[in-house]
Design a protein around this motif. Sequence first.
Motif, short mmCIF file in Angstrom:
data_model
loop_
_atom_site.label_atom_id
_atom_site.label_comp_id
_atom_site.label_asym_id
_atom_site.label_seq_id
_atom_site.Cartn_x
_atom_site.Cartn_y
_atom_site.Cartn_z
N GLY A 19 0.79 -1.21 0.00
CA GLY A 19 0.00 0.00 0.00
C GLY A 19 0.82 1.26 0.00
N ALA A 20 1.94 1.27 0.70
CA ALA A 20 2.76 2.47 0.76
C ALA A 20 3.71 2.44 -0.41
CB ALA A 20 3.51 2.54 2.07
N VAL A 21 3.38 3.20 -1.42
CA VAL A 21 4.07 3.05 -2.69
C VAL A 21 5.54 3.33 -2.61
CG1 VAL A 21 2.04 3.56 -4.04
CG2 VAL A 21 3.49 5.43 -3.32
N GLY A 22 5.95 4.20 -1.73
CA GLY A 22 7.36 4.54 -1.69
C GLY A 22 8.19 3.53 -0.94
N LEU A 23 7.55 2.64 -0.21
CA LEU A 23 8.24 1.77 0.71
C LEU A 23 9.14 2.59 1.62
CD1 LEU A 23 9.43 -1.65 -0.63
CD2 LEU A 23 8.04 -1.10 1.32
N GLY A 24 8.83 3.89 1.67
CA GLY A 24 9.62 4.74 2.52
C GLY A 24 8.71 5.39 3.53
N ALA A 25 7.54 4.82 3.76
CA ALA A 25 6.64 5.36 4.78
C ALA A 25 7.19 4.93 6.12
CB ALA A 25 5.23 4.84 4.59
N VAL A 26 8.24 5.58 6.48
CA VAL A 26 8.98 5.18 7.67
C VAL A 26 8.96 6.29 8.70
CG1 VAL A 26 10.48 3.63 6.41
CG2 VAL A 26 11.09 6.01 6.62
N MET A 141 16.18 -2.60 6.78
CA MET A 141 15.62 -1.76 7.83
C MET A 141 14.97 -0.54 7.18
SD MET A 141 17.52 -0.29 11.27
CE MET A 141 18.80 0.60 10.36
N TRP A 142 13.64 -0.45 7.32
CA TRP A 142 12.90 0.70 6.78
C TRP A 142 12.61 1.71 7.87
CZ3 TRP A 142 12.35 1.15 1.66
CH2 TRP A 142 12.56 0.00 0.90
N LYS A 144 13.97 2.84 11.88
CA LYS A 144 15.12 2.70 12.77
C LYS A 144 14.91 1.54 13.75
CE LYS A 144 19.03 3.92 14.73
NZ LYS A 144 20.31 3.57 14.09
N ASP A 145 15.84 0.61 13.75
CA ASP A 145 15.87 -0.53 14.66
C ASP A 145 14.79 -1.58 14.42
OD1 ASP A 145 18.08 0.56 15.96
OD2 ASP A 145 16.83 1.67 17.38
N ALA A 146 14.00 -1.44 13.36
CA ALA A 146 12.96 -2.43 13.05
C ALA A 146 13.47 -3.38 11.97
CB ALA A 146 11.68 -1.73 12.59
N LEU A 147 13.45 -4.67 12.26
CA LEU A 147 13.98 -5.67 11.34
C LEU A 147 12.89 -6.09 10.35
CD1 LEU A 147 16.08 -7.83 13.81
CD2 LEU A 147 16.75 -5.81 12.50
N ALA A 170 15.91 2.48 3.51
CA ALA A 170 15.28 3.80 3.43
C ALA A 170 16.26 4.78 4.06
CB ALA A 170 13.95 3.82 4.17
N GLN A 171 15.93 6.07 3.98
CA GLN A 171 16.81 7.08 4.56
C GLN A 171 18.23 6.94 4.01
OE1 GLN A 171 16.25 7.52 8.82
NE2 GLN A 171 14.25 6.54 8.70
N THR A 172 18.32 6.56 2.74
CA THR A 172 19.59 6.36 2.07
C THR A 172 19.32 6.48 0.57
OG1 THR A 172 21.49 4.87 1.87
CG2 THR A 172 19.31 3.83 1.94
#
Length: 344
Positions: A19-26, A141-142, A144-147, A170-172
């Motif tokens: 659902g989160a198209v960016g896979l960056g909904a972090v 890791m999308w 922080k600290d979540a596997l 993400a964040q990269t």
Amino acid sequence: MPKVRTTSLSRRGLLAAGGAVGLGAVLAACGDSDSKGSGSGSGSSSEKSGPWTFKDDRGLTAKAKSTPKNIVAFTGVAAALHDYGIEVKGVFGPTKTKDGKADVQAGDLDISKVEILGNVWGEFNVEKYAALGPELLVTAMWEKDALWYVPDESKDKILKLAPSVALWAAQTTIPKAIQRHEDLAASLGADVKAAKVTAAKDRFEKAAARLRAAAKSKPNIKVMIGSANQDLFYVSLAKTSADTLYFQELGVKFVEPKVNSAGFFEELSWENVDKYDADIIMMDNRSSALQPDALTSKPTWAQLPAVKAGQVIPRTTEPIYSYDKCAPILEDLAKAIEDAKKAG
């Protein structure tokens, strides 16, 4: 389709479901995604005879008495390691499609030769994992600290069985993410100077130059990042994902949605899917998302200018972070922009 709630689990579940198209909904917190290789060196055999250590993107150092051989990894990470010559014993995450074929996230993995511990979000067979005698667990890791794809409810049991490594997805950006996967592969004994690897890197760099040139030559072409399910169409913000942030750095122009409270994407009903003008639509290629050929029943989809112009392309939403797999992603987008006509 799960709704976005306030817990990180539901956000990650939404990402996994497509659902989160960016896979960056972090989470908005930034980690140190810019750290360079902090493994055990260049991968030479002399450095592999003693204790093994690797500092991951959580800032944690995994340790072992010798270089891990029995490795279990998230499917996409396992596929990247495979491209560097490092094989894993088991995988978890999208690996096999309903018809038994390799999922897009499996890359060149021979899925018949790995133990599949879980194929969908929430699945991870701890008993099978333990039976493999794991010496290292590796995942993305999308947040922080979540596997990634390691279920929260069984995480403690899983992490007791072997050291773990988490690498930012993400964040990269793509180049930074590739470097970190290469760092890990080198620490595990890969020859990162092998002809295959250096040739792939050369291809990647040429592809990046081509994409930059294409974006510069077509400054008015605007790209929308989309993902679909039966009820909603999602438009992501480019800067929240490693791939699209890098494309943006290379000059690609993206639709900028009015994001929801999570800050990373906007949900549109199918009645409002024409909210933004776009000349190219990049559609989430994961098996968890509806593909363009499944959207023919949506009349508003068919009326979008980019669809009418035939300018809809797949998006590799979860890239396999090796030069070999990322070079074609850049080449395909470059070609799409080179060939694109103003549609939106």
